[in-house]
Design a protein around this motif. Structure first.
Motif, PDB file in Angstrom:
ATOM      1  N   THR A 146     -22.047  -8.030  -4.085  1.00 31.11           N
ATOM      2  CA  THR A 146     -22.179  -9.473  -4.160  1.00 31.11           C
ATOM      3  C   THR A 146     -23.661  -9.777  -3.967  1.00 31.11           C
ATOM      4  O   THR A 146     -24.415  -8.914  -3.493  1.00 31.11           O
ATOM      5  CB  THR A 146     -21.348 -10.156  -3.058  1.00 31.11           C
ATOM      6  N   PRO A 147     -24.121 -10.961  -4.315  1.00 32.18           N
ATOM      7  CA  PRO A 147     -25.547 -11.260  -4.100  1.00 32.18           C
ATOM      8  C   PRO A 147     -25.938 -11.135  -2.629  1.00 32.18           C
ATOM      9  O   PRO A 147     -25.179 -11.533  -1.739  1.00 32.18           O
ATOM     10  CB  PRO A 147     -25.686 -12.707  -4.577  1.00 32.18           C
ATOM     11  N   LEU A 148     -27.103 -10.562  -2.370  1.00 31.50           N
ATOM     12  CA  LEU A 148     -27.626 -10.482  -1.017  1.00 31.50           C
ATOM     13  C   LEU A 148     -28.111 -11.868  -0.635  1.00 31.50           C
ATOM     14  O   LEU A 148     -28.852 -12.497  -1.397  1.00 31.50           O
ATOM     15  CB  LEU A 148     -28.788  -9.497  -0.937  1.00 31.50           C
ATOM     16  N   THR A 205     -29.772 -20.071  10.330  1.00 32.92           N
ATOM     17  CA  THR A 205     -28.792 -21.002  10.900  1.00 32.92           C
ATOM     18  C   THR A 205     -27.830 -21.547   9.838  1.00 32.92           C
ATOM     19  O   THR A 205     -27.737 -22.743   9.615  1.00 32.92           O
ATOM     20  CB  THR A 205     -29.462 -22.179  11.631  1.00 32.92           C
ATOM     21  N   GLN A 206     -27.148 -20.663   9.157  1.00 29.26           N
ATOM     22  CA  GLN A 206     -26.121 -20.940   8.162  1.00 29.26           C
ATOM     23  C   GLN A 206     -26.651 -21.620   6.900  1.00 29.26           C
ATOM     24  O   GLN A 206     -25.889 -22.098   6.082  1.00 29.26           O
ATOM     25  CB  GLN A 206     -25.003 -21.794   8.756  1.00 29.26           C
ATOM     26  N   LEU A 207     -27.953 -21.668   6.712  1.00 27.72           N
ATOM     27  CA  LEU A 207     -28.560 -22.232   5.519  1.00 27.72           C
ATOM     28  C   LEU A 207     -29.190 -21.091   4.728  1.00 27.72           C
ATOM     29  O   LEU A 207     -30.079 -20.402   5.236  1.00 27.72           O
ATOM     30  CB  LEU A 207     -29.617 -23.267   5.890  1.00 27.72           C
ATOM     31  N   THR A 208     -28.725 -20.859   3.516  1.00 30.08           N
ATOM     32  CA  THR A 208     -29.248 -19.758   2.704  1.00 30.08           C
ATOM     33  C   THR A 208     -30.647 -20.097   2.227  1.00 30.08           C
ATOM     34  O   THR A 208     -30.854 -21.104   1.539  1.00 30.08           O
ATOM     35  CB  THR A 208     -28.329 -19.502   1.501  1.00 30.08           C
ATOM     36  N   ILE A 209     -31.612 -19.251   2.597  1.00 23.46           N
ATOM     37  CA  ILE A 209     -32.999 -19.508   2.220  1.00 23.46           C
ATOM     38  C   ILE A 209     -33.496 -18.530   1.156  1.00 23.46           C
ATOM     39  O   ILE A 209     -34.592 -18.697   0.635  1.00 23.46           O
ATOM     40  CB  ILE A 209     -33.940 -19.472   3.448  1.00 23.46           C
ATOM     41  N   GLY A 210     -32.699 -17.511   0.834  1.00 26.73           N
ATOM     42  CA  GLY A 210     -33.091 -16.570  -0.208  1.00 26.73           C
ATOM     43  C   GLY A 210     -31.902 -15.751  -0.656  1.00 26.73           C
ATOM     44  O   GLY A 210     -30.948 -15.541   0.087  1.00 26.73           O
ATOM     45  N   SER A 211     -31.962 -15.288  -1.906  1.00 30.01           N
ATOM     46  CA  SER A 211     -30.889 -14.443  -2.418  1.00 30.01           C
ATOM     47  C   SER A 211     -31.455 -13.491  -3.460  1.00 30.01           C
ATOM     48  O   SER A 211     -32.519 -13.724  -4.024  1.00 30.01           O
ATOM     49  CB  SER A 211     -29.766 -15.288  -3.020  1.00 30.01           C
ATOM     50  N   GLY A 212     -30.704 -12.427  -3.696  1.00 26.26           N
ATOM     51  CA  GLY A 212     -31.115 -11.429  -4.678  1.00 26.26           C
ATOM     52  C   GLY A 212     -29.917 -10.642  -5.166  1.00 26.26           C
ATOM     53  O   GLY A 212     -28.903 -10.534  -4.471  1.00 26.26           O
ATOM     54  N   ASP A 213     -30.023 -10.103  -6.366  1.00 28.65           N
ATOM     55  CA  ASP A 213     -28.937  -9.335  -6.972  1.00 28.65           C
ATOM     56  C   ASP A 213     -29.329  -7.879  -7.138  1.00 28.65           C
ATOM     57  O   ASP A 213     -30.466  -7.577  -7.499  1.00 28.65           O
ATOM     58  CB  ASP A 213     -28.574  -9.892  -8.350  1.00 28.65           C
ATOM     59  N   MET A 214     -28.363  -6.992  -6.898  1.00 27.71           N
ATOM     60  CA  MET A 214     -28.567  -5.568  -7.117  1.00 27.71           C
ATOM     61  C   MET A 214     -27.889  -5.190  -8.424  1.00 27.71           C
ATOM     62  O   MET A 214     -26.765  -5.625  -8.699  1.00 27.71           O
ATOM     63  CB  MET A 214     -27.957  -4.767  -5.965  1.00 27.71           C
ATOM     64  N   LYS A 215     -28.541  -4.389  -9.232  1.00 26.48           N
ATOM     65  CA  LYS A 215     -27.963  -3.957 -10.497  1.00 26.48           C
ATOM     66  C   LYS A 215     -26.825  -2.976 -10.241  1.00 26.48           C
ATOM     67  O   LYS A 215     -26.859  -2.189  -9.297  1.00 26.48           O
ATOM     68  CB  LYS A 215     -29.020  -3.280 -11.367  1.00 26.48           C
ATOM     69  N   LYS A 216     -25.818  -3.005 -11.105  1.00 30.54           N
ATOM     70  CA  LYS A 216     -24.717  -2.046 -11.023  1.00 30.54           C
ATOM     71  C   LYS A 216     -25.244  -0.666 -11.384  1.00 30.54           C
ATOM     72  O   LYS A 216     -26.155  -0.533 -12.201  1.00 30.54           O
ATOM     73  CB  LYS A 216     -23.607  -2.418 -11.998  1.00 30.54           C
ATOM     74  N   PHE A 217     -24.645   0.365 -10.771  1.00 30.38           N
ATOM     75  CA  PHE A 217     -25.046   1.732 -11.098  1.00 30.38           C
ATOM     76  C   PHE A 217     -23.900   2.694 -10.845  1.00 30.38           C
ATOM     77  O   PHE A 217     -22.913   2.360 -10.197  1.00 30.38           O
ATOM     78  CB  PHE A 217     -26.298   2.156 -10.315  1.00 30.38           C
ATOM     79  N   TYR A 218     -24.036   3.887 -11.384  1.00 34.27           N
ATOM     80  CA  TYR A 218     -23.065   4.962 -11.178  1.00 34.27           C
ATOM     81  C   TYR A 218     -23.715   5.999 -10.279  1.00 34.27           C
ATOM     82  O   TYR A 218     -24.848   6.424 -10.521  1.00 34.27           O
ATOM     83  CB  TYR A 218     -22.672   5.595 -12.516  1.00 34.27           C
ATOM     84  N   GLN A 219     -22.992   6.404  -9.230  1.00 33.95           N
ATOM     85  CA  GLN A 219     -23.508   7.410  -8.299  1.00 33.95           C
ATOM     86  C   GLN A 219     -22.643   8.660  -8.418  1.00 33.95           C
ATOM     87  O   GLN A 219     -21.444   8.626  -8.159  1.00 33.95           O
ATOM     88  CB  GLN A 219     -23.455   6.863  -6.869  1.00 33.95           C
ATOM     89  N   ARG A 241     -29.055   7.753  -3.505  1.00 36.57           N
ATOM     90  CA  ARG A 241     -30.003   6.987  -4.312  1.00 36.57           C
ATOM     91  C   ARG A 241     -30.633   5.908  -3.441  1.00 36.57           C
ATOM     92  O   ARG A 241     -29.954   5.299  -2.616  1.00 36.57           O
ATOM     93  CB  ARG A 241     -29.254   6.348  -5.471  1.00 36.57           C
ATOM     94  N   ASN A 242     -31.912   5.667  -3.637  1.00 39.15           N
ATOM     95  CA  ASN A 242     -32.597   4.554  -2.990  1.00 39.15           C
ATOM     96  C   ASN A 242     -32.581   3.361  -3.937  1.00 39.15           C
ATOM     97  O   ASN A 242     -32.913   3.484  -5.111  1.00 39.15           O
ATOM     98  CB  ASN A 242     -34.037   4.918  -2.641  1.00 39.15           C
ATOM     99  N   VAL A 243     -32.168   2.209  -3.424  1.00 40.04           N
ATOM    100  CA  VAL A 243     -32.047   0.994  -4.216  1.00 40.04           C
ATOM    101  C   VAL A 243     -32.978  -0.058  -3.613  1.00 40.04           C
ATOM    102  O   VAL A 243     -33.006  -0.236  -2.395  1.00 40.04           O
ATOM    103  CB  VAL A 243     -30.587   0.481  -4.214  1.00 40.04           C
ATOM    104  N   VAL A 244     -33.717  -0.746  -4.463  1.00 35.67           N
ATOM    105  CA  VAL A 244     -34.633  -1.796  -4.024  1.00 35.67           C
ATOM    106  C   VAL A 244     -34.170  -3.122  -4.611  1.00 35.67           C
ATOM    107  O   VAL A 244     -33.945  -3.233  -5.812  1.00 35.67           O
ATOM    108  CB  VAL A 244     -36.074  -1.488  -4.478  1.00 35.67           C
ATOM    109  N   VAL A 245     -34.012  -4.140  -3.742  1.00 36.82           N
ATOM    110  CA  VAL A 245     -33.556  -5.460  -4.162  1.00 36.82           C
ATOM    111  C   VAL A 245     -34.559  -6.498  -3.669  1.00 36.82           C
ATOM    112  O   VAL A 245     -34.926  -6.495  -2.490  1.00 36.82           O
ATOM    113  CB  VAL A 245     -32.157  -5.781  -3.594  1.00 36.82           C
ATOM    114  N   SER A 246     -34.988  -7.383  -4.546  1.00 32.92           N
ATOM    115  CA  SER A 246     -35.870  -8.490  -4.162  1.00 32.92           C
ATOM    116  C   SER A 246     -35.020  -9.686  -3.749  1.00 32.92           C
ATOM    117  O   SER A 246     -34.143 -10.117  -4.494  1.00 32.92           O
ATOM    118  CB  SER A 246     -36.775  -8.888  -5.314  1.00 32.92           C
TER     119      SER A 246
END
Length: 136
Positions: free
Chosen positions: A26-28, A33-47, A53-58
């Motif tokens: 799901t989006p990171l 204090t319960q207010l979302t100030i940032g979000s990011g998505d991780m790409k799907k992958f096969y392991q 694997r090291n994964v980097v998410v902005s």
């Protein structure tokens, strides 16, 4: 208004000996204090099996209105405080393996919540999440 630009680095390990897994999340969301100030998505992958694997998410938030919840971040004189800011990072990792073709499809869901303390004196210094995360 607040803007956030951060990077989350994860290590995903597949310890299964017989099958690989398809992973997505799901989006990171980074919240104050319960207010979302940032979000990011991780790409799907096969392991593949027995690998990691090291994964980097902005995680980015641009000019998010604080709706009055940022009053504790400033002093009465209007200056920004240097006290640590508690943040919460939440996401769910979902993985599915295909054993014996598509006959057996085990699913693995793991909710992850990490308490992050942002210290304004230590900007651009990595914060370890090793002991601050809970897994459900």
């Amino acid at each position: 208004m607040i803007s956030v630009n951060s990077t989350v680095k994860l290590t995903f390990r597949n310890t299964a000996t017989f099958f690989g897994v398809h992973v997505h999340t799901t989006p990171l969301s980074l919240s104050y204090t319960q207010l979302t100030i940032g979000s990011g998505d991780m790409k799907k992958f096969y392991q593949s099996r027995k690998s990691q694997r090291n994964v980097v998410v902005s995680v980015i938030g641009d000019k998010i209105p604080m709706y009055g919840s940022g009053a504790s971040l400033t002093t009465p004189a209007g200056l920004i405080t240097t006290s640590p800011v508690p943040l919460q990072l939440n996401f769910t990792v979902r993985s599915r393996g295909y054993v014996l073709g598509k006959l057996v499809k085990p699913k693995f869901d793991k909710k992850i919540g990490c308490a992050v303390v942002l210290d304004l004196k230590k900007l651009n210094v990595p914060i370890s999440l090793k002991n601050s995360c809970t897994y459900e």
